[in-house]
Scaffold this motif. Sequence first.
Motif, PDB file in Angstrom:
ATOM      1  N   GLN A   1       6.684 -11.614 -50.424  1.00 38.91           N
ATOM      2  CA  GLN A   1       7.158 -13.051 -50.071  1.00 38.91           C
ATOM      3  C   GLN A   1       7.994 -13.682 -50.788  1.00 38.91           C
ATOM      4  O   GLN A   1       8.653 -14.473 -50.434  1.00 38.91           O
ATOM      5  CB  GLN A   1       5.640 -13.715 -49.930  1.00 38.91           C
ATOM      6  N   THR A   2       8.077 -13.700 -52.112  1.00 41.05           N
ATOM      7  CA  THR A   2       8.888 -14.314 -52.967  1.00 41.05           C
ATOM      8  C   THR A   2      10.448 -13.580 -52.844  1.00 41.05           C
ATOM      9  O   THR A   2      11.094 -14.438 -52.375  1.00 41.05           O
ATOM     10  CB  THR A   2       8.682 -13.748 -54.390  1.00 41.05           C
TER      11      THR A   2
ATOM     12  N   PHE B   1      11.520 -21.983 -58.561  1.00 47.63           N
ATOM     13  CA  PHE B   1      11.567 -20.902 -57.626  1.00 47.63           C
ATOM     14  C   PHE B   1      12.486 -19.686 -58.219  1.00 47.63           C
ATOM     15  O   PHE B   1      12.025 -18.605 -58.267  1.00 47.63           O
ATOM     16  CB  PHE B   1      12.066 -21.086 -56.156  1.00 47.63           C
TER      17      PHE B   1
ATOM     18  N   HIS C   1      16.197 -15.499 -47.765  1.00 48.30           N
ATOM     19  CA  HIS C   1      16.403 -16.759 -46.705  1.00 48.30           C
ATOM     20  C   HIS C   1      17.140 -17.794 -47.389  1.00 48.30           C
ATOM     21  O   HIS C   1      18.298 -18.339 -46.758  1.00 48.30           O
ATOM     22  CB  HIS C   1      15.092 -17.114 -46.357  1.00 48.30           C
ATOM     23  N   GLU C   2      16.854 -18.359 -48.399  1.00 48.55           N
ATOM     24  CA  GLU C   2      17.151 -19.490 -49.168  1.00 48.55           C
ATOM     25  C   GLU C   2      18.607 -18.927 -49.574  1.00 48.55           C
ATOM     26  O   GLU C   2      19.632 -20.134 -49.489  1.00 48.55           O
ATOM     27  CB  GLU C   2      16.401 -19.832 -50.228  1.00 48.55           C
TER      28      GLU C   2
ATOM     29  N   ILE D   1      18.264 -24.474 -54.200  1.00 46.78           N
ATOM     30  CA  ILE D   1      17.049 -23.641 -54.773  1.00 46.78           C
ATOM     31  C   ILE D   1      16.603 -24.034 -56.099  1.00 46.78           C
ATOM     32  O   ILE D   1      17.260 -24.221 -56.952  1.00 46.78           O
ATOM     33  CB  ILE D   1      17.651 -22.210 -54.795  1.00 46.78           C
TER      34      ILE D   1
ATOM     35  N   GLU E   1      11.408 -12.462 -49.748  1.00 48.15           N
ATOM     36  CA  GLU E   1      11.952 -12.747 -48.492  1.00 48.15           C
ATOM     37  C   GLU E   1      12.587 -14.362 -48.559  1.00 48.15           C
ATOM     38  O   GLU E   1      13.154 -14.540 -47.914  1.00 48.15           O
ATOM     39  CB  GLU E   1      10.843 -12.246 -47.531  1.00 48.15           C
ATOM     40  N   LYS E   2      11.618 -15.031 -49.246  1.00 44.14           N
ATOM     41  CA  LYS E   2      11.756 -16.321 -49.368  1.00 44.14           C
ATOM     42  C   LYS E   2      13.308 -16.718 -49.859  1.00 44.14           C
ATOM     43  O   LYS E   2      14.114 -17.352 -49.755  1.00 44.14           O
ATOM     44  CB  LYS E   2      10.839 -17.117 -50.115  1.00 44.14           C
ATOM     45  N   PHE E   3      13.572 -15.954 -51.044  1.00 47.38           N
ATOM     46  CA  PHE E   3      14.994 -16.002 -51.751  1.00 47.38           C
ATOM     47  C   PHE E   3      15.777 -15.265 -51.026  1.00 47.38           C
ATOM     48  O   PHE E   3      16.883 -16.151 -50.839  1.00 47.38           O
ATOM     49  CB  PHE E   3      14.660 -15.152 -53.127  1.00 47.38           C
TER      50      PHE E   3
END
Length: 338
Positions: free
Chosen positions: A144-145, A56, A151-152, A52, A147-149
């Motif tokens: 969005q931020t 980000f 996931h990662e 990551i 959800e991306k985190f």
Amino acid sequence: MENNSKNGTDALLKVSTLNCIDLSNLDIHQSVSLLKQACLDCGFFYVINHGISQEFMDEVFAQSKNLFHLPLNEKMKLLRNEKHRGYTPVLDELLDPDNQVHVGDYKEGYYIGVEVPEDDPDAEKPFYGPNVWPEDGVLPGWRQTMEKFHHEALEVAKAVARIIALALDLEVDFFHKPEMLGKPIATLRLLHYEGQVSNPSKGIYGAGAHSDYGLITLLATDDVMGLQICKNKDAKPQIWEYVAPIKGAFIVNLGDMLERWSNCIFKSTLHRVLGNGQERYSIAYFVEPNHDCLVECLPTCKSENNPPKFPPIRCATYLSQRYKDTHTDLSVYDKHQT
Ligand code: OGA
Ligand code: NI
């Protein structure tokens, strides 16, 4: 820097040295050995080169601050629901009832779980359902931020789980089965400590002493010191050591389910947060297996002389009880709803 509180702060300002697992290290045996040593010793280690990007991570922290900077009435519109999603106000959580008399943690938080639409049959499960999201007009790009985190971070957790499996003499993908991390309960929790000075002798903590509930927790913090661990909870007095933040690293700790799974061979260690007057932000990512996963003593962790110490338990049953024990009953907030 000595004081005489009865609650374990009488130690000097001691900083723990933790092993560091480099996820880009191709020598898996080295990683397994470092991780195993950490899990046997204190259940805490750092993870670096986890994939990551720093850029980000900075964005996630910035968006977390944006949320906590909203006025309280805006945040109360996002109050956590019975699925444990949304905003948790200061004092909502009482992690250590024996030592935190009449008060809770001096932290506010925000829970984001696995997003499951209301009309999905899985949404009936206690830890699955839709998240509570601030409106895009209020915090643009926030969802969005996060959800991306979410996931990662799950990918990082899965990479760590592989090394844990090897350290327990299991096959590398032991925790990746559908009934485990294939369809996990995974909860992102943004945290904000407002700058209260903790006072253990008065029962005032940023976060009271606790161990986490699940398989593992990934923790990212800003550069303000605050997290402490106690390697031996039965020692009198308890010795608390600080865990120093390392830029870009996750602090990873084992949860109680893994302790049960491993028959206490791997440690789920007591930890807490002391405020020193500075504001502090952290981001926890709690990883638990599937709702129906039966957490029972691993074949490699028992023998005739060392029988299982705990009966098998379903993940969701265990987790529901732990949340119930540590969170304020939601009806307390009824007066805030209109
Ligand atoms: C937790 C926790 C530590 C921190 O949320 O379970 O231990 O530094 N957080 O915020
Ligand atoms: Ni914790």
